[in-house]
Design an enzyme around this catalytic site. Structure first.
Site, PDB file in Angstrom:
ATOM      1  N   SER A 209       0.860  -1.169   0.000  1.00 48.80           N
ATOM      2  CA  SER A 209       0.000   0.000   0.000  1.00 48.80           C
ATOM      3  C   SER A 209       0.897   1.220   0.000  1.00 48.80           C
ATOM      4  O   SER A 209       1.949   1.233  -0.634  1.00 48.80           O
ATOM      5  CB  SER A 209      -0.870  -0.081   1.252  1.00 48.80           C
ATOM      6  OG  SER A 209      -1.607   1.064   1.425  1.00 48.80           O
ATOM      7  N   ARG A 377      -6.130   3.655  -0.962  1.00 44.12           N
ATOM      8  CA  ARG A 377      -7.105   3.386   0.094  1.00 44.12           C
ATOM      9  C   ARG A 377      -8.333   2.653  -0.447  1.00 44.12           C
ATOM     10  O   ARG A 377      -9.135   2.154   0.331  1.00 44.12           O
ATOM     11  CB  ARG A 377      -7.499   4.649   0.859  1.00 44.12           C
ATOM     12  CG  ARG A 377      -8.224   5.714   0.129  1.00 44.12           C
ATOM     13  CD  ARG A 377      -9.056   6.582   1.079  1.00 44.12           C
ATOM     14  NE  ARG A 377      -8.288   7.473   1.910  1.00 44.12           N
ATOM     15  CZ  ARG A 377      -8.071   8.777   1.654  1.00 44.12           C
ATOM     16  NH1 ARG A 377      -8.560   9.314   0.566  1.00 44.12           N
ATOM     17  NH2 ARG A 377      -7.393   9.514   2.483  1.00 44.12           N
ATOM     18  N   VAL A 499      -7.289   3.536  10.233  1.00 43.01           N
ATOM     19  CA  VAL A 499      -6.089   3.891   9.457  1.00 43.01           C
ATOM     20  C   VAL A 499      -6.448   4.439   8.062  1.00 43.01           C
ATOM     21  O   VAL A 499      -7.579   4.315   7.618  1.00 43.01           O
ATOM     22  CB  VAL A 499      -5.111   2.696   9.329  1.00 43.01           C
ATOM     23  CG1 VAL A 499      -4.638   2.261  10.691  1.00 43.01           C
ATOM     24  CG2 VAL A 499      -5.739   1.533   8.608  1.00 43.01           C
ATOM     25  N   GLU A 500      -5.467   5.039   7.425  1.00 42.35           N
ATOM     26  CA  GLU A 500      -5.593   5.630   6.086  1.00 42.35           C
ATOM     27  C   GLU A 500      -6.780   6.596   5.988  1.00 42.35           C
ATOM     28  O   GLU A 500      -7.573   6.546   5.041  1.00 42.35           O
ATOM     29  CB  GLU A 500      -5.671   4.537   5.003  1.00 42.35           C
ATOM     30  CG  GLU A 500      -4.361   3.767   4.903  1.00 42.35           C
ATOM     31  CD  GLU A 500      -4.227   2.892   3.665  1.00 42.35           C
ATOM     32  OE1 GLU A 500      -5.183   2.809   2.877  1.00 42.35           O
ATOM     33  OE2 GLU A 500      -3.153   2.299   3.500  1.00 42.35           O
ATOM     34  N   GLY A 501      -6.913   7.451   6.982  1.00 44.44           N
ATOM     35  CA  GLY A 501      -8.022   8.406   7.018  1.00 44.44           C
ATOM     36  C   GLY A 501      -9.119   7.834   7.883  1.00 44.44           C
ATOM     37  O   GLY A 501      -9.922   7.021   7.407  1.00 44.44           O
TER      38      GLY A 501
END
Ligand SMILES: Cc1cc2nc3c(=O)[nH]c(=O)nc-3n(C[C@H](O)[C@H](O)[C@H](O)COP(=O)(O)OP(=O)(O)OC[C@H]3O[C@@H](n4cnc5c(N)ncnc54)[C@H](O)[C@@H]3O)c2cc1C
Length: 823
Positions: A209, A377, A499-501
């Site tokens: 990622s 994402r 995670v990731e926003g």
């Protein structure tokens, strides 16, 4: 009668023209012709006078120079005061990726051809072989209890296997020694692993990622790629990426970690480099990383690399064995013990070429991150969520069939069936969204808003699926131990949510915030025109855009109103099959959404950014329409199997009903009440007419998953379901198939009990009595006895000797006892 006729003609003509998006010039001619006819043949001089005055205004709008000078100039002045303030970092985030199907939904008139022409997702033979070979083998090697409880890590043999088979290098091209897999393949590999073990899927997700490999591939110099990528591909180097710090989480641009350009000594040579200081936390793979991707703010007080003092966020690759780096301690993420921990650096000196892309990329770190995150994402977290949900669905269906209470499989009770239908329907939506969006990514699209939709909704749906699966399993899912195949998945849900926003932020700020600027057909261009420093050029461009925009808004109002009145029965869609109505409702709500979005932006301007709950509702509506479209396309990609239709109906009804309710919620909370009243006329002229799925539909779906059906298999396609003794999910499927075979035998026992031939209360006693009294043959009795044993094993839970639990406490007690004995 005649008056009614003219009323319908005079009102209907502009509505029809707007509905069809006829341009201004043609509309003026057609309306003029209708007016002439009315003047000649209709009654009422006053009405005629008013209409001709209105028509004169319309005709004047065709005179571009007049329109620009008399109207647009003023409009532009007002527009400039409404523009939301936007920092450079916000702008970079908004501009990441491209626009795909979300843009069509924003247009109010989606071009279904664009979606339907997308090829169905398909793996290459090599990708399929990897899924069936190493991925299947990895799943077999993973023992959830060993990983999560006994070792709090994956065993060494698994780490070695992961590196050897290049699981960490799915996105690295073959030229650098990686697997070079497509987004679809990455998604399917991760989903399969997640169906077995969340620790492994989280571990594998990170290097595939947003991390050093991804950043190097897009921004690294060739020398950096050659240096790092082959060793990342083989696992010689273990990467992590460190952005988050104690004071900067969601607001990552607030990091205070610094890099100061200065002279220093590196590997014995005096060079210009960067002195770094950082404190980071929550960093996945950090405890074992050999190379740290680091985000920091770069300063150059002595102007050694240029004439700026401060460059902003910069990304660099730092070998973790340099002096001054503190790394290795672990966090313990909610019982899913993938490697995650803090890292600190004190006066760590690195040469300038540690910056990814070299010194020319100083200050470009944030843009690099958001551009890659914008797409990434949509793959890793949604796929992990999907794998967990598919496994939960597969296990729950079988469990609810073999677990009996009150003399019936629990899946037959409507309350349990409702939960089963929900978790199955949500799993279908998640799968459809993942597969179709990955197909778009495979085709080269980079849809940032769609990726945010997937990130938020797949992880939220996974939360609901995990809750429902826990509920239908009762105590079986609560008792931890090797036999529990659900609890760790349940525990893992908040990780993907955060995670990731983090999800609240993603829903309230990102989906609609980014969608409004990126997907709206005019807003971005209007903002650019309004900000154009060449004022005359800006005015010209703005004039053209704003009048097309007004036409578009009127068209959406007409389309929303007409489709709401007719329940969208007459709108053209690319389906004549049983799913046709859902396509039509997407058309209807797309127009309503586009209208409501415009009204919100027009009346609130930059304030909309702070009205997070309104922005969230608009984001939800866009998301539900996106997800409904994904369901329809996925169904088509699968050949529209009739048996899956109840599931498709449940998904579409659920999503469209939620669309309606969020539109209603938006209007109820719309600050400008007069505009809200007008919107309500255009959106709900007949009230809220759309219904959620019926209970009966829910029960049909429950039947589809508590029986060994093709639908159930299709939905679980891709998960780990081998019937090996360590895989309860595979064993449950075997038991489900056996349950079908046992039906006639169980029927005989049931009839004999009813006739009073068998008196025993418990199942083993009944089987023995049935055999003794000739109700069952010896083979039948043996088969049903074996089945009962299987059911008891699968519905059973673990228990422990007290000494097996609380290991740390006991170790402390032992150490204390030893210390006092020594003293
Ligand atoms: C298991 C795990 C692994 C991670 N791995 C990494 C990694 O490898 N590298 C890395 O750099 N980071 C990593 N992170 C950090 C992760 O990205 C952050 O946790 C995330 O950005 C949220 O920050 P926070 O936890 O500090 O929450 P906060 O920022 O404190 O947010 C708390 C809550 O407030 C909400 N919120 C904040 N601002 C707003 C707003 N404006 N509007 C609405 N809601 C808002 C958030 O949505 C959240 O619900 C990881 C985190 C976890 C838990």
């Amino acid at each position: 009668m005649e008056a009614l006729f003219w009323f319908l003609v005079l009102v209907g003509t502009p509505i029809a023209l707007a509905y069809r998006r006829t341009n201004l010039a043609t509309s003026t001619v057609v309306i003029g012709a209708v007016l002439v006819a009315y003047t000649l043949f209709g009654d009422g001089w006053l009405v005629k006078l008013v209409l001709w005055i209105l028509f004169a205004g319309l005709a004047l709008l065709n005179a571009k120079a007049f329109r620009r000078d008399a109207l647009t100039r003023r409009l532009l002045a007002v527009y400039r005061t409404m523009l939301p303030s936007m920092s450079k970092t916000e702008q970079e985030a908004l501009e990441a990726g491209n626009v795909w199907w979300e843009g069509e939904l924003f247009s109010g008139m989606p071009d279904w051809g664009k979606l339907m022409s997308l090829p169905a997702p398909a793996l290459t033979p090599e990708e399929q072989a990897f899924l069936d070979g190493p991925t299947e083998e990895l799943c077999r090697m993973l023992d959830d209890w060993e990983v999560t409880h006994e070792l709090a890590d994956m065993p060494q043999r698994v780490w070695e296997f992961l590196k050897r088979e290049r699981f960490f290098a799915m996105i690295i091209p073959k030229t650098y020694g990686g697997l070079g897999f497509s987004p679809l393949a990455c998604s399917m590999v991760l989903a399969k692993i997640a169906s077995r073990n969340a620790t492994a899927s989280s571990t594998i997700g990170v290097p595939n990622s947003l991390g050093p490999a991804e950043l190097l591939l897009h921004y690294g110099t060739e020398e950096q790629k050659q240096r790092w990528l082959p060793r990342l591909a083989t696992g010689e180097e273990v990467p992590c990426f460190a952005l988050t710090s104690p004071r900067a989480g969601s607001d990552a641009t607030a990091i205070v970690d610094t890099g100061v350009v200065c002279r220093g000594t590196f590997e014995g040579q005096e060079v210009v480099g960067i002195r770094l200081n950082w404190e980071k936390r929550y960093i996945t793979l950090a405890p074992i990383a050999t190379v740290l991707g680091l985000a920091f703010k770069l300063y150059d007080p002595d102007h050694l690399i240029g004439d700026q003092d401060a460059y902003g966020i910069t990304a660099a690759l730092i070998p973790t064995n340099l002096p001054g780096i503190e790394i290795g301690r672990r966090h313990f993420p909610i019982n899913i013990p993938f490697q995650n921990g803090p890292t600190r650096g004190k006066d760590v000196f690195v040469p300038l070429d540690a910056i990814i892309g070299g010194p020319k990329m100083a200050g470009h770190g944030w843009r690099m991150l958001v551009q890659q995150l914008a797409v990434g994402r949509g793959i890793v977290l949604p796929s992990n969520a999907l794998g967990g949900a598919q496994a939960a669905m597969y296990a729950s269906g079988a469990y609810c069939r073999i677990r009996r209470q009150f003399g019936l499989p629990i899946g037959k009770f409507h309350g349990v069936g409702e939960a089963l239908a929900r978790l199955t329907g949500l799993a279908y939506i998640m799968k459809a969204a993942s597969r179709v969006t990955c197909a778009a990514l495979n085709a080269g699209e980079r849809p940032a808003v769609a990726a945010a939709i997937l990130k938020y909704h797949n992880t939220e749906m996974a939360r609901q699926v995990a809750n429902d699966a826990m509920d239908v399993h009762g105590g079986k899912a609560i008792m931890l131990g090797p036999k529990n195949y659900l609890a760790r998945n349940y525990e893992s849900v908040p990780i993907a949510i955060t995670v990731e926003g983090a999800n609240i932020l993603t829903r309230n700020l990102i989906i609609f915030g980014q969608g409004a600027v990126r997907c709206h057909p005019f807003v971005r261009a209007e903002i650019e025109a309004a900000r154009d420093e060449d004022r005359a050029r800006g005015l010209d461009a703005f004039d053209d855009l704003v009048f097309r925009h007004i036409g578009y808004a009127l068209s959406n109002a007409a389309r929303s109103f007409v489709m709401a009145l007719t329940l969208a029965r007459f709108t053209n869609v690319p389906s004549s099959g049983p799913a046709r109505r859902y396509y039509q409702h997407v058309n209807r709500y797309s127009a309503s959404f586009a209208l409501a979005a415009d009204a919100a932006m027009l009346t609130l301007g930059g304030e909309l950014k702070r009205r997070e709950t309104l922005s969230a509702r608009l984001g939800d509506i866009l998301s539900y329409l996106y997800l409904t479209s994904m369901v329809l396309k996925h169904y088509r990609d699968q050949g529209e199997p009739l048996e899956d239709l109840p599931l498709v109906e449940w998904c579409c009804r659920t999503l469209l009903y939620r669309t309606q309710e969020q539109l209603h919620g938006l209007l109820r909370n719309f600050p400008n009440r007069a505009v809200a009243a007008l919107l309500r006329i255009a959106v709900f002229p007949r009230g809220r007419t759309y219904s959620a799925p019926s209970d009966e539909l829910g029960q049909q779906i429950a039947e589809l998953v508590i029986n060994p059906t093709a639908t159930r298999e299709r939905l679980a396609d891709g998960i780990y379901k081998a019937p090996d003794p360590e895989n309860p999910v595979g064993l449950l499927q075997q038991a489900l198939e056996l349950a079908e075979q046992m039906k006639p035998i169980e029927r005989k026992v049931f009839e004999a009990r009813r006739a009073g031939v068998i008196l025993a209360e418990d199942t083993p006693g009944q089987i023995a009595e049935a055999e003794a009294k000739g109700v069952l043959t010896a083979e039948e009795a043996a088969a049903v006895r074996a089945f009962d044993d299987t059911v008891m094993a699968l519905t059973g839970v673990d228990d422990f000797d007290p000494s097996e639990l609380g290991a740390a406490r006991r170790r402390g007690e032992r150490e204390a006892a030893a210390a006092s004995a020594g003293a």
